[in-house]
Design a protein around this motif. Structure first.
Motif, short mmCIF file in Angstrom:
data_model
loop_
_atom_site.label_atom_id
_atom_site.label_comp_id
_atom_site.label_asym_id
_atom_site.label_seq_id
_atom_site.Cartn_x
_atom_site.Cartn_y
_atom_site.Cartn_z
N MET A 93 -11.44 -59.51 11.43
CA MET A 93 -12.26 -59.77 10.25
C MET A 93 -12.10 -61.21 9.77
SD MET A 93 -14.44 -58.67 8.05
CE MET A 93 -14.42 -56.90 8.15
N ARG A 94 -10.87 -61.72 9.75
CA ARG A 94 -10.65 -63.11 9.33
C ARG A 94 -11.36 -64.07 10.29
NH1 ARG A 94 -5.40 -61.10 8.34
NH2 ARG A 94 -4.65 -61.91 10.33
N ARG A 95 -11.29 -63.78 11.58
CA ARG A 95 -11.95 -64.66 12.56
C ARG A 95 -13.47 -64.63 12.40
NH1 ARG A 95 -8.07 -61.77 16.83
NH2 ARG A 95 -6.16 -62.93 16.36
N ALA A 96 -14.01 -63.44 12.16
CA ALA A 96 -15.46 -63.33 11.97
C ALA A 96 -15.89 -64.08 10.71
CB ALA A 96 -15.87 -61.86 11.88
N ASP A 97 -15.10 -63.97 9.64
CA ASP A 97 -15.42 -64.70 8.42
C ASP A 97 -15.42 -66.20 8.66
OD1 ASP A 97 -15.70 -62.40 6.94
OD2 ASP A 97 -13.68 -62.44 6.11
N ARG A 102 -9.90 -72.78 13.90
CA ARG A 102 -8.54 -72.63 13.38
C ARG A 102 -8.40 -73.27 12.00
NH1 ARG A 102 -5.38 -68.97 13.84
NH2 ARG A 102 -5.78 -68.99 16.09
N ARG A 103 -9.00 -74.44 11.82
CA ARG A 103 -8.87 -75.11 10.53
C ARG A 103 -9.50 -74.29 9.41
NH1 ARG A 103 -10.47 -81.34 8.79
NH2 ARG A 103 -9.88 -81.08 6.61
N ILE A 104 -10.62 -73.63 9.71
CA ILE A 104 -11.25 -72.79 8.69
C ILE A 104 -10.32 -71.65 8.29
CG2 ILE A 104 -13.22 -71.29 8.19
CD1 ILE A 104 -14.85 -72.95 10.14
N LEU A 105 -9.66 -71.04 9.27
CA LEU A 105 -8.69 -69.98 8.96
C LEU A 105 -7.55 -70.53 8.10
CD1 LEU A 105 -8.36 -67.94 12.28
CD2 LEU A 105 -9.38 -67.20 10.13
N ASP A 106 -7.09 -71.73 8.45
CA ASP A 106 -6.02 -72.34 7.66
C ASP A 106 -6.49 -72.59 6.23
OD1 ASP A 106 -4.43 -72.31 9.89
OD2 ASP A 106 -4.76 -74.42 10.40
N ASP A 107 -7.75 -73.03 6.07
CA ASP A 107 -8.29 -73.26 4.73
C ASP A 107 -8.40 -71.95 3.96
OD1 ASP A 107 -8.47 -75.93 5.18
OD2 ASP A 107 -10.64 -75.99 5.48
#
Length: 471
Positions: A182-186, A210-215
């Protein structure tokens, strides 16, 4: 002597209710079975309410989490469908019509989904489908069917409404929780939307997303940072170039993130803006700076001014001026000891909206400066129209002063213009003696930068009693 009341008859309504509530079989085996059956039906109905979306009849996030946990060992592919500009549909046709659109979209997705796929409504205009034990390619195929089903649009109240969508695909490995997918899809949906929605189907790419997930993680931690008292202010001196004395301090926020040390504003301010946290954070900065400055004044007498950055989100608050005045009064800080800075971007883009509150601040005695002048806007119209006292030149002007004749000529023209307009000019980003000499030759009066002092906590900045510059 009064006669005691007779007990309820076995066939009375109150007795029946007590029997049902107690779950005992006062009416024999047949009654007990019926009651148990009714209780099971009621319990099932309550459970369905928890896991099912009331508008579309699809499952909801709770249902998705249940299925994901049950099938975690298989590995799963999650397909997320985010409708484009659904707010525009609501604004144009009304919310009742918007609900009908969502119901129609849910029906189309049902037809496109496979018999074993778990279809859910994740949010207002977001749907999801879970494919258990599948590969990424199965997600691509399902995404293609979903988009194809929406191409003809839906008919609501006699209107043919075209519904666009962005689709993201993300997988979780066997044994990995569905929340990871779910986090990856977001992250993929966010990237697709940020890129202008040119990519209708996006697949999570670890290197790219990856940067978006970190944000996302940073933004989540940021929401509780104020409550946990994790912010502090550092101050950078502002120097008079003629006397070399400190005339002011710019308040700069830092985030003391546990385990990571100090996080600079360039990292978290954009995330705070996206999360809608700037009004609250900006008010905290204002109140804290006013309190510290008032403490300096009580300890050392007259002090240099304090400069605080304002967000356009604060200025859009109808109660902003009242909150601002309350911060000054609570701290006991005279308004003339405070300067507020608003970025050139906000000045040029939202001049009509922010002019009235800035005008009120000036009537209180607070000075107003344009911050980061020279970051990209070429129009000077807002300088004439807005209530201003000064301008801070972005480091882009000072960086090339000693190496470029064009940069020097442009800086000279800008400084001369602002002097003619009776606006105070402060140069930012001074790092060398050569830059300082050039600014003095241009007639610039105030400056700040690493050449004089780096930002630091209140106890570490130059001596307030003598107000001397560190150089």
């Amino acid at each position: 002597m009064s006669t005691p009341p007779l007990p309820d008859r076995p066939d009375s309504e109150s007795f029946r209710r007590r029997v049902i509530e107690a779950g005992i079989g006062a009416f024999g085996t047949r009654g007990t079975r019926r009651q148990r059956s009714e209780l099971k039906v009621c319990q099932h109905a309550r459970e369905e309410q928890v896991v099912r979306d009331g508008l579309t009849g699809l499952g909801n996030r709770v249902r998705l989490a249940q299925i994901g946990a049950e099938q975690m060992e298989l590995g799963q592919v999650l397909v997320v469908i985010d409708l484009d500009d659904f707010k525009g549909i609501n604004d144009t046709f009304g919310h009742a019509a918007g609900d009908l659109v969502l119901q129609a979209v849910a029906d189309l997705l049902r037809e496109a989904a496979g018999a074993e796929d778990v279809l859910v409504r994740l949010g207002d205009d977001e749907f999801g489908a879970l494919i258990r034990g599948a590969e990424e390619e199965a997600g691509r195929e399902l995404a293609g069917r979903f988009l194809a089903s929406l191409q003809c649009g839906v008919e609501v109240n006699g209107h043919a409404i075209i519904v666009g969508a962005s689709v993201a695909i993300a997988a979780s490995a066997p044994g990995e929780p569905l929340a990871a997918a779910m986090r990856r899809a977001d992250a993929s949906i966010y990237r697709a939307k940020s890129a202008g929605n040119t990519e209708k189907v996006s697949v999570f790419d670890p290197d790219r997303d990856r940067r978006i997930l970190d944000d996302f993680a940073l933004g989540s931690a940021l929401r509780g940072a104020l409550a946990r008292d994790e912010f502090i202010l550092h101050y950078q001196p502002i120097i008079d170039l003629d006397t070399r004395r400190t005339v002011g301090f710019e308040a700069l926020v830092r985030w003391q993130r546990p385990g990571l040390g100090l996080v600079g504003p360039a990292t978290f301010i954009p995330l705070a803006e996206q999360a809608g946290l700037m009004p609250e954070l900006g008010q905290w900065i204002l109140e804290y700076a006013c309190r510290e400055a008032s403490g300096w004044r009580a300890q050392h007498g007259e002090i240099p001014y304090v400069s605080v950055n304002l967000s356009v989100y604060q200025l859009q608050d109808p109660n902003f001026v009242k909150r601002f005045q309350g911060a000054l009064e609570a701290a006991g800080l005279p308004p003339e000891r405070l300067i507020v800075e608003v970025t050139e971007t906000a000045m040029a883009r939202d001049s009509d909206a922010i002019s009235p509150p800035l005008d009120e601040l000036r009537r209180l005695g607070v000075r107003v400066y344009v911050d980061d002048f020279g970051t990209g806007y070429s129009s000077l119209g807002y300088i004439r129209d807005l209530p201003l006292d000064g301008v801070k030149l972005d480091r882009a002007f000072t960086r090339d002063l000693t190496t470029s004749a064009d940069a020097w000529a442009l800086a000279r023209a800008i400084v001369t213009l602002f002097q003619d307009l009776k606006l105070a000019v402060t140069a930012e980003g001074i790092e060398t003696a050569a830059q300082l000499a050039q600014l003095r030759s241009l007639g610039c009066v105030h400056a700040q930068g690493f050449y004089f002092a780096r930002p630091g906590p209140a106890h570490a900045i130059c001596d307030l009693r003598s107000t001397g510059a560190s150089r």
